[in-house]
Write a protein that holds these residues in place. Structure first.
Motif, PDB file in Angstrom:
ATOM      1  N   GLY A   1      28.940 127.285  55.981  1.00 29.64           N
ATOM      2  CA  GLY A   1      28.844 125.996  56.501  1.00 29.64           C
ATOM      3  C   GLY A   1      29.193 124.768  55.685  1.00 29.64           C
ATOM      4  O   GLY A   1      28.894 123.653  55.860  1.00 29.64           O
ATOM      5  N   GLN A   2      29.535 125.164  54.411  1.00 33.31           N
ATOM      6  CA  GLN A   2      29.937 124.152  53.407  1.00 33.31           C
ATOM      7  C   GLN A   2      31.135 123.360  54.005  1.00 33.31           C
ATOM      8  O   GLN A   2      32.035 123.976  54.914  1.00 33.31           O
ATOM      9  N   LYS A   3      31.412 121.982  53.711  1.00 28.08           N
ATOM     10  CA  LYS A   3      32.513 121.358  53.817  1.00 28.08           C
ATOM     11  C   LYS A   3      33.090 121.006  52.523  1.00 28.08           C
ATOM     12  O   LYS A   3      32.498 120.778  51.511  1.00 28.08           O
ATOM     13  N   GLY A   4      34.532 120.709  52.593  1.00 27.50           N
ATOM     14  CA  GLY A   4      35.081 120.195  51.520  1.00 27.50           C
ATOM     15  C   GLY A   4      35.010 118.636  51.195  1.00 27.50           C
ATOM     16  O   GLY A   4      34.515 117.879  51.992  1.00 27.50           O
ATOM     17  N   THR A   5      34.989 118.268  50.005  1.00 25.62           N
ATOM     18  CA  THR A   5      34.515 116.931  49.396  1.00 25.62           C
ATOM     19  C   THR A   5      35.828 116.141  49.740  1.00 25.62           C
ATOM     20  O   THR A   5      37.026 116.503  49.912  1.00 25.62           O
ATOM     21  N   ILE A   6      35.555 115.062  50.645  1.00 27.65           N
ATOM     22  CA  ILE A   6      36.324 114.161  50.936  1.00 27.65           C
ATOM     23  C   ILE A   6      37.133 113.297  49.862  1.00 27.65           C
ATOM     24  O   ILE A   6      36.137 112.834  49.160  1.00 27.65           O
ATOM     25  N   ILE A   7      38.285 113.508  49.409  1.00 26.54           N
ATOM     26  CA  ILE A   7      38.895 112.869  47.794  1.00 26.54           C
ATOM     27  C   ILE A   7      39.694 111.846  48.208  1.00 26.54           C
ATOM     28  O   ILE A   7      40.240 111.224  47.151  1.00 26.54           O
ATOM     29  N   GLY A   8      40.144 111.396  49.703  1.00 30.16           N
ATOM     30  CA  GLY A   8      41.096 110.486  49.790  1.00 30.16           C
ATOM     31  C   GLY A   8      41.421 110.008  51.149  1.00 30.16           C
ATOM     32  O   GLY A   8      40.861 110.830  52.096  1.00 30.16           O
ATOM     33  N   ASN A   9      42.219 109.240  51.447  1.00 24.88           N
ATOM     34  CA  ASN A   9      42.700 108.821  52.730  1.00 24.88           C
ATOM     35  C   ASN A   9      44.443 108.742  52.915  1.00 24.88           C
ATOM     36  O   ASN A   9      45.127 108.862  51.847  1.00 24.88           O
ATOM     37  N   ALA A  10      44.666 108.961  54.063  1.00 24.63           N
ATOM     38  CA  ALA A  10      46.095 108.934  54.471  1.00 24.63           C
ATOM     39  C   ALA A  10      46.452 107.817  55.493  1.00 24.63           C
ATOM     40  O   ALA A  10      45.546 107.297  56.305  1.00 24.63           O
ATOM     41  N   LYS A  11      47.624 107.342  55.365  1.00 30.84           N
ATOM     42  CA  LYS A  11      48.216 106.316  55.989  1.00 30.84           C
ATOM     43  C   LYS A  11      49.544 106.369  56.404  1.00 30.84           C
ATOM     44  O   LYS A  11      50.313 106.572  55.636  1.00 30.84           O
ATOM     45  N   PHE A  12      49.993 106.156  57.680  1.00 25.85           N
ATOM     46  CA  PHE A  12      51.521 106.441  58.125  1.00 25.85           C
ATOM     47  C   PHE A  12      52.031 104.896  57.453  1.00 25.85           C
ATOM     48  O   PHE A  12      51.678 103.877  57.776  1.00 25.85           O
ATOM     49  N   LEU A  13      53.230 105.284  56.833  1.00 27.10           N
ATOM     50  CA  LEU A  13      54.060 104.331  56.518  1.00 27.10           C
ATOM     51  C   LEU A  13      55.138 103.793  57.559  1.00 27.10           C
ATOM     52  O   LEU A  13      55.753 104.762  57.841  1.00 27.10           O
ATOM     53  N   VAL A  14      55.554 102.858  57.941  1.00 31.50           N
ATOM     54  CA  VAL A  14      56.596 102.288  58.983  1.00 31.50           C
ATOM     55  C   VAL A  14      57.679 102.007  58.047  1.00 31.50           C
ATOM     56  O   VAL A  14      57.838 101.171  57.289  1.00 31.50           O
ATOM     57  N   ILE A  15      58.777 102.700  58.355  1.00 31.74           N
ATOM     58  CA  ILE A  15      60.366 102.344  57.668  1.00 31.74           C
ATOM     59  C   ILE A  15      61.090 102.100  58.783  1.00 31.74           C
ATOM     60  O   ILE A  15      61.105 102.747  59.775  1.00 31.74           O
ATOM     61  N   GLY A  16      61.563 100.837  58.704  1.00 32.75           N
ATOM     62  CA  GLY A  16      62.342 100.405  59.930  1.00 32.75           C
ATOM     63  C   GLY A  16      61.343 100.012  61.046  1.00 32.75           C
ATOM     64  O   GLY A  16      60.295  99.844  60.816  1.00 32.75           O
ATOM     65  N   SER A  17      62.120  99.771  62.139  1.00 31.84           N
ATOM     66  CA  SER A  17      61.143  99.566  63.303  1.00 31.84           C
ATOM     67  C   SER A  17      61.754 100.336  64.734  1.00 31.84           C
ATOM     68  O   SER A  17      62.911 100.257  64.793  1.00 31.84           O
ATOM     69  N   ALA A  18      60.923 100.415  65.413  1.00 30.43           N
ATOM     70  CA  ALA A  18      61.346 101.012  66.584  1.00 30.43           C
ATOM     71  C   ALA A  18      61.742  99.868  67.792  1.00 30.43           C
ATOM     72  O   ALA A  18      61.255  98.915  67.804  1.00 30.43           O
ATOM     73  N   PRO A  19      62.848 100.217  68.490  1.00 28.95           N
ATOM     74  CA  PRO A  19      63.357  99.322  69.492  1.00 28.95           C
ATOM     75  C   PRO A  19      62.210  98.868  70.385  1.00 28.95           C
ATOM     76  O   PRO A  19      61.284  99.782  70.891  1.00 28.95           O
ATOM     77  N   LYS A  20      61.923  97.624  70.862  1.00 33.80           N
ATOM     78  CA  LYS A  20      60.965  97.303  71.834  1.00 33.80           C
ATOM     79  C   LYS A  20      61.418  98.019  73.295  1.00 33.80           C
ATOM     80  O   LYS A  20      62.555  97.957  73.514  1.00 33.80           O
ATOM     81  N   GLN A  21      60.543  97.905  74.121  1.00 33.81           N
ATOM     82  CA  GLN A  21      60.948  98.615  75.379  1.00 33.81           C
ATOM     83  C   GLN A  21      61.831  97.832  76.144  1.00 33.81           C
ATOM     84  O   GLN A  21      62.685  98.477  76.768  1.00 33.81           O
ATOM     85  N   ASP A  22      61.987  96.531  76.138  1.00 34.47           N
ATOM     86  CA  ASP A  22      62.908  95.842  76.884  1.00 34.47           C
ATOM     87  C   ASP A  22      64.329  95.906  76.354  1.00 34.47           C
ATOM     88  O   ASP A  22      65.295  96.029  76.945  1.00 34.47           O
ATOM     89  N   GLU A  23      64.383  96.216  74.989  1.00 29.86           N
ATOM     90  CA  GLU A  23      65.746  96.271  74.175  1.00 29.86           C
ATOM     91  C   GLU A  23      66.042  97.839  74.588  1.00 29.86           C
ATOM     92  O   GLU A  23      67.206  98.107  75.052  1.00 29.86           O
ATOM     93  N   VAL A  24      65.363  98.811  75.018  1.00 34.77           N
ATOM     94  CA  VAL A  24      65.887 100.176  75.451  1.00 34.77           C
ATOM     95  C   VAL A  24      66.350 100.312  76.856  1.00 34.77           C
ATOM     96  O   VAL A  24      67.250 100.668  76.975  1.00 34.77           O
ATOM     97  N   SER A  25      65.617  99.071  77.641  1.00 33.33           N
ATOM     98  CA  SER A  25      66.010  99.270  79.177  1.00 33.33           C
ATOM     99  C   SER A  25      67.200  98.614  79.413  1.00 33.33           C
ATOM    100  O   SER A  25      67.902  98.599  80.503  1.00 33.33           O
ATOM    101  N   ASP A  26      67.773  97.776  78.247  1.00 35.87           N
ATOM    102  CA  ASP A  26      68.942  96.986  78.631  1.00 35.87           C
ATOM    103  C   ASP A  26      70.228  97.831  78.349  1.00 35.87           C
ATOM    104  O   ASP A  26      71.270  97.370  78.480  1.00 35.87           O
TER     105      ASP A  26
END
Length: 87
Positions: A59-84
């Motif tokens: 029933g032991q749990k590991g110690t939380i030693i840190g955090n994770a965060k997605f990094l955004v590289i570039g940008s995704a096209p907006k929905q209206d740009e895709v439909s055009d």
């Protein structure tokens, strides 16, 4: 689009007894948990020190030693740009 994950580890929380010697240095086994929702600090997950099967079964749990965060590289096209698009 590339997906990168930025990790922040609090080395003061590391249990040095969990470090092990490998062929090229000392290592620590850890697990990254990714969450569907972003938390109040903008994190997408957290990092936990790995524990043994026996510790998990007890029933032991590991110690939380840190955090994770997605990094955004570039940008995704907006929905209206895709439909055009002509195709």
């Amino acid at each position: 689009m590339q997906k990168l994950i930025s990790l922040s580890i609090d080395v003061d929380k590391l249990d040095v007894k969990r470090l092990y010697k490998g062929k090229k240095g000392k290592y620590l086994s850890a697990t990254l948990f990714l969450k569907e929702e972003v938390d109040q600090y903008g994190n997408n997950g957290f990092i936990v020190e790995s524990i043994t099967k026996e510790e998990r079964e007890a029933g032991q749990k590991g110690t939380i030693i840190g955090n994770a965060k997605f990094l955004v590289i570039g940008s995704a096209p907006k929905q209206d740009e895709v439909s055009d698009l002509p195709f």
